[in-house]
Design a protein around this motif. Structure first.
Motif, short mmCIF file in Angstrom:
data_model
loop_
_atom_site.label_atom_id
_atom_site.label_comp_id
_atom_site.label_asym_id
_atom_site.label_seq_id
_atom_site.Cartn_x
_atom_site.Cartn_y
_atom_site.Cartn_z
N PHE A 7 130.75 -65.21 -6.86
CA PHE A 7 131.46 -64.68 -5.69
C PHE A 7 132.35 -65.75 -5.06
O PHE A 7 133.49 -65.51 -4.71
N THR A 8 131.80 -66.97 -4.98
CA THR A 8 132.57 -68.06 -4.39
C THR A 8 133.79 -68.39 -5.22
O THR A 8 134.88 -68.62 -4.70
N SER A 9 133.64 -68.39 -6.57
CA SER A 9 134.76 -68.74 -7.44
C SER A 9 135.88 -67.73 -7.37
O SER A 9 137.03 -68.05 -7.61
N CYS A 10 135.55 -66.47 -7.07
CA CYS A 10 136.57 -65.43 -6.99
C CYS A 10 137.47 -65.62 -5.79
O CYS A 10 138.59 -65.10 -5.76
N PHE A 11 137.00 -66.29 -4.76
CA PHE A 11 137.78 -66.47 -3.55
C PHE A 11 138.15 -67.94 -3.32
O PHE A 11 138.40 -68.36 -2.21
N ARG A 12 138.15 -68.69 -4.41
CA ARG A 12 138.57 -70.09 -4.36
C ARG A 12 139.55 -70.33 -5.50
O ARG A 12 139.30 -69.95 -6.63
N MET A 13 140.68 -70.94 -5.19
CA MET A 13 141.70 -71.16 -6.21
C MET A 13 141.22 -72.21 -7.21
O MET A 13 140.84 -73.32 -6.81
N PRO A 14 141.20 -71.89 -8.51
CA PRO A 14 140.77 -72.86 -9.51
C PRO A 14 141.79 -73.99 -9.65
O PRO A 14 142.98 -73.80 -9.44
N LYS A 15 141.29 -75.15 -10.04
CA LYS A 15 142.15 -76.32 -10.17
C LYS A 15 142.87 -76.35 -11.52
O LYS A 15 143.91 -76.98 -11.66
N ASN A 16 142.31 -75.70 -12.52
CA ASN A 16 142.91 -75.70 -13.85
C ASN A 16 142.48 -74.44 -14.60
O ASN A 16 141.69 -73.63 -14.11
N VAL A 17 143.01 -74.29 -15.83
CA VAL A 17 142.73 -73.10 -16.63
C VAL A 17 141.25 -73.03 -17.01
O VAL A 17 140.63 -71.96 -17.01
N LYS A 18 140.67 -74.16 -17.34
CA LYS A 18 139.26 -74.19 -17.75
C LYS A 18 138.38 -73.64 -16.64
O LYS A 18 137.45 -72.86 -16.89
N GLU A 19 138.67 -74.04 -15.42
CA GLU A 19 137.88 -73.56 -14.29
C GLU A 19 138.12 -72.07 -14.04
O GLU A 19 137.21 -71.33 -13.69
N ALA A 20 139.37 -71.62 -14.27
CA ALA A 20 139.69 -70.20 -14.07
C ALA A 20 139.00 -69.31 -15.10
O ALA A 20 138.55 -68.20 -14.79
N LEU A 21 138.91 -69.82 -16.33
CA LEU A 21 138.29 -69.03 -17.40
C LEU A 21 136.78 -68.88 -17.21
O LEU A 21 136.14 -68.11 -17.92
N THR A 65 146.18 -63.74 0.99
CA THR A 65 145.44 -63.33 2.18
C THR A 65 146.33 -62.50 3.09
O THR A 65 147.55 -62.55 3.00
N ASP A 66 145.69 -61.74 3.98
CA ASP A 66 146.44 -60.99 4.97
C ASP A 66 146.59 -61.83 6.22
O ASP A 66 146.28 -63.03 6.23
N ASP A 67 147.10 -61.22 7.31
CA ASP A 67 147.34 -61.99 8.53
C ASP A 67 146.06 -62.41 9.24
O ASP A 67 146.11 -63.17 10.21
N ARG A 68 144.90 -61.96 8.74
CA ARG A 68 143.61 -62.38 9.32
C ARG A 68 142.89 -63.38 8.42
O ARG A 68 141.69 -63.58 8.57
N HIS A 69 143.60 -63.91 7.42
CA HIS A 69 143.05 -64.90 6.49
C HIS A 69 142.00 -64.30 5.55
O HIS A 69 141.19 -65.04 4.98
N VAL A 70 141.99 -63.00 5.39
CA VAL A 70 141.05 -62.34 4.48
C VAL A 70 141.70 -62.24 3.10
O VAL A 70 142.84 -61.77 2.98
N VAL A 71 140.99 -62.70 2.06
CA VAL A 71 141.53 -62.64 0.71
C VAL A 71 141.61 -61.18 0.26
O VAL A 71 140.61 -60.46 0.26
N VAL A 72 142.81 -60.75 -0.11
CA VAL A 72 143.01 -59.36 -0.54
C VAL A 72 143.30 -59.25 -2.02
O VAL A 72 143.20 -58.17 -2.60
N LYS A 73 143.65 -60.37 -2.67
CA LYS A 73 144.00 -60.30 -4.08
C LYS A 73 144.00 -61.68 -4.70
O LYS A 73 144.40 -62.66 -4.07
N ASN A 74 143.56 -61.77 -5.95
CA ASN A 74 143.70 -62.99 -6.74
C ASN A 74 144.90 -62.84 -7.65
O ASN A 74 145.00 -61.87 -8.40
N LYS A 75 145.82 -63.77 -7.57
CA LYS A 75 147.05 -63.69 -8.35
C LYS A 75 147.14 -64.85 -9.32
O LYS A 75 147.03 -66.02 -8.94
N ALA A 76 147.32 -64.52 -10.60
CA ALA A 76 147.56 -65.54 -11.63
C ALA A 76 148.96 -65.32 -12.18
O ALA A 76 149.30 -64.22 -12.61
N ARG A 77 149.77 -66.34 -12.13
CA ARG A 77 151.16 -66.23 -12.58
C ARG A 77 151.44 -67.28 -13.65
O ARG A 77 151.14 -68.47 -13.46
N LEU A 78 151.99 -66.83 -14.76
CA LEU A 78 152.38 -67.75 -15.84
C LEU A 78 153.81 -68.20 -15.57
O LEU A 78 154.72 -67.38 -15.47
#
Length: 463
Positions: A7-21, A65-78
């Motif tokens: 749960f924590t990893s889903c709302f924390r930006m990974p530092k690299n691809v290995k961590e994201a995977l 995040t929205d204007d209340r700092h609530v995470v609404v989506k995880n975005k991965a962009r190549l």
């Protein structure tokens, strides 16, 4: 599996691809990005031609995040590592469509006038719709290489983020946007407009503010626990180059100024103070940083201020213009200030040091009027797109001599020192595009953008 860690990893930006995977939520985000590539035929897997070097790719992760700092989506962009591209070899023209914040203010002011509700649509991966005309080869996405063809590369047919020519390709697509809209684009309805380009929008009666951004920069520069001030800068500030003062980190100072400059999109009350402090970015001193920190202390106590557009008002275009005289202690140049209203809605404001030294208050005011007039000439055709045709726009000024020069068709010998390029306001007056109107100094709202203020400007800003 430890669900707490997942749960924590889903709302924390990974530092690299290995961590994201290591997190299913980020794998889904990356797969969603690649599925868009397949759906829109972005690329083809091919053998690398001889003598050609592919451009690298990397993943960029972000928790939206929205204007209340609530995470609404995880975005991965190549994205493509476009810094490896060579001009004239990999790309030619580079330009991008940019929305002026003034145009956003104007649109929201009009929406409040006609009592429209504003909704927001999000174009998914907008750059992917622009076609690339050059031959561009990129490496396979990290973590998603084809095991059967590890040495192959992708040849791009559509633009990817990071390419120098990507904004150009996107602009070509925007020309046809109105006609094709939902029939071509996969779009998601984000509901009522509440957050756009860092601006927060409340639509009961439209209120434009940046409360979230203020909180972010206070945290970033560790000013959350500072004491507060009632004004952003003292009246007797006496800011000067301070050549004998203690040096401060240029990168830090410029970063702070850049953050504050963006905040002026909804905070005209700090416009003069930020503009004044920005003049010392080449050699910032400790005395300059102290004044900048005072702006933060002011923001902490007034973090929820913004621009309010009421529905129960007229929509007549008017402007105020003013200037100080030789107010810059650096080179004794004057500062031009101006603001434009639609009814009582503040939609544009300016604070800029003049490019030449004025030898009289009349000249300084005249140059300020020319700057304000240029803004009016930009606004008038914008309003015609809304079906509104304004001429003889009143420009309120507190200098009688400037009005006399403007309304006099004969160039008086005493105005020869004023550059000819500023005399175009005479032509605008003769064509009835503008009209200079005398206003008392105490009622000139543009005074806010030429000097420090003592009392709070409740008639412009709201909470």
């Amino acid at each position: 599996m430890h669900y707490g860690n997942l749960f924590t990893s889903c709302f924390r930006m990974p530092k690299n691809v290995k961590e994201a995977l290591a997190g299913n939520c980020w794998i889904e985000a990356m797969q969603d990005e690649l599925s868009q590539f397949q759906k829109l035929h972005v690329w083809d897997l091919v053998d690398l031609p001889k003598g050609v070097h592919p451009i690298g790719t990397r993943w960029v992760f972000k928790c939206k995040t929205d204007d209340r700092h609530v995470v609404v989506k995880n975005k991965a962009r190549l994205v493509v590592q476009g810094f490896y591209q060579q001009e004239r070899l990999d790309y030619t023209e580079v330009y991008a469509p940019v929305a002026r914040l003034e145009a956003i203010h104007l649109f929201l002011a009009y929406a409040s006038f006609v009592d429209f509700k504003v909704y927001q649509l999000d174009v998914k991966s907008a750059f992917l719709y622009g076609k690339v005309h050059e031959e561009v080869y990129v490496t396979q996405p990290p973590g998603f290489e084809d095991p059967q063809n590890p040495h192959k590369v992708y040849k791009l047919d559509k633009a990817l983020y990071g390419l120098h020519q990507a904004p150009r390709a996107c602009e070509d697509m925007c020309i046809e946007f109105e006609q094709v809209m939902k029939s071509k684009f996969e779009m998601s309805n984000m509901g009522e407009l509440t957050f756009f380009l860092g601006l927060q929008v409340s639509q009961q009666e439209i209120f434009l503010h940046q409360t979230k951004y203020v909180q972010n920069i206070l945290s970033k520069y560790k000013m959350n626990d500072c004491t507060t001030y009632s004004t952003p800068i003292p009246v007797n500030h006496s800011l000067h180059p301070d050549k004998d003062g203690k040096d401060v980190d240029c990168k830090l100072y410029r970063g702070v100024i850049g953050s504050l400059m963006y905040l002026t999109a909804s905070r005209p009350d700090i416009m003069f103070a930020v503009s004044l402090c920005s003049r010392f970015q080449s050699q910032p001193k400790e005395s300059h940083l102290i004044v900048v920190k005072r702006i933060f202390r002011y923001l902490k106590g007034k973090r929820q201020l913004g621009i309010w557009y009421s529905k129960q008002q007229s929509f007549d275009l008017k402007a105020y213009t003013d200037s100080d005289y030789g107010g810059c202690n650096l080179d004794r140049k004057s500062t031009s200030g101006g603001c434009q209203f639609l009814g009582e809605r503040l939609v544009f404001w300016q604070c800029k040091k003049q490019s030449t030294v004025s030898i009289s208050t009349c000249e300084a005011e005249y140059v300020a009027v020319a700057s304000c007039c240029s803004q009016i000439l930009w606004i008038q055709p914008q309003l015609r797109d809304y079906g509104l045709n304004y001429t003889e726009t009143p420009m309120f000024i507190d200098n009688t001599a400037t009005m006399t020069i403007t309304n006099n068709p004969v160039k008086h010998s005493k105005t020869k020192q004023i550059e000819i390029r500023h005399h175009f306001i005479r032509d605008c007056a003769e064509k009835h595009l503008i009209e200079l109107v005398k206003v008392h100094t105490n009622d000139n709202l543009a005074d806010l953008f030429t000097k420090a203020f003592v009392v709070h400007i409740s008639n412009i800003l709201s909470t």
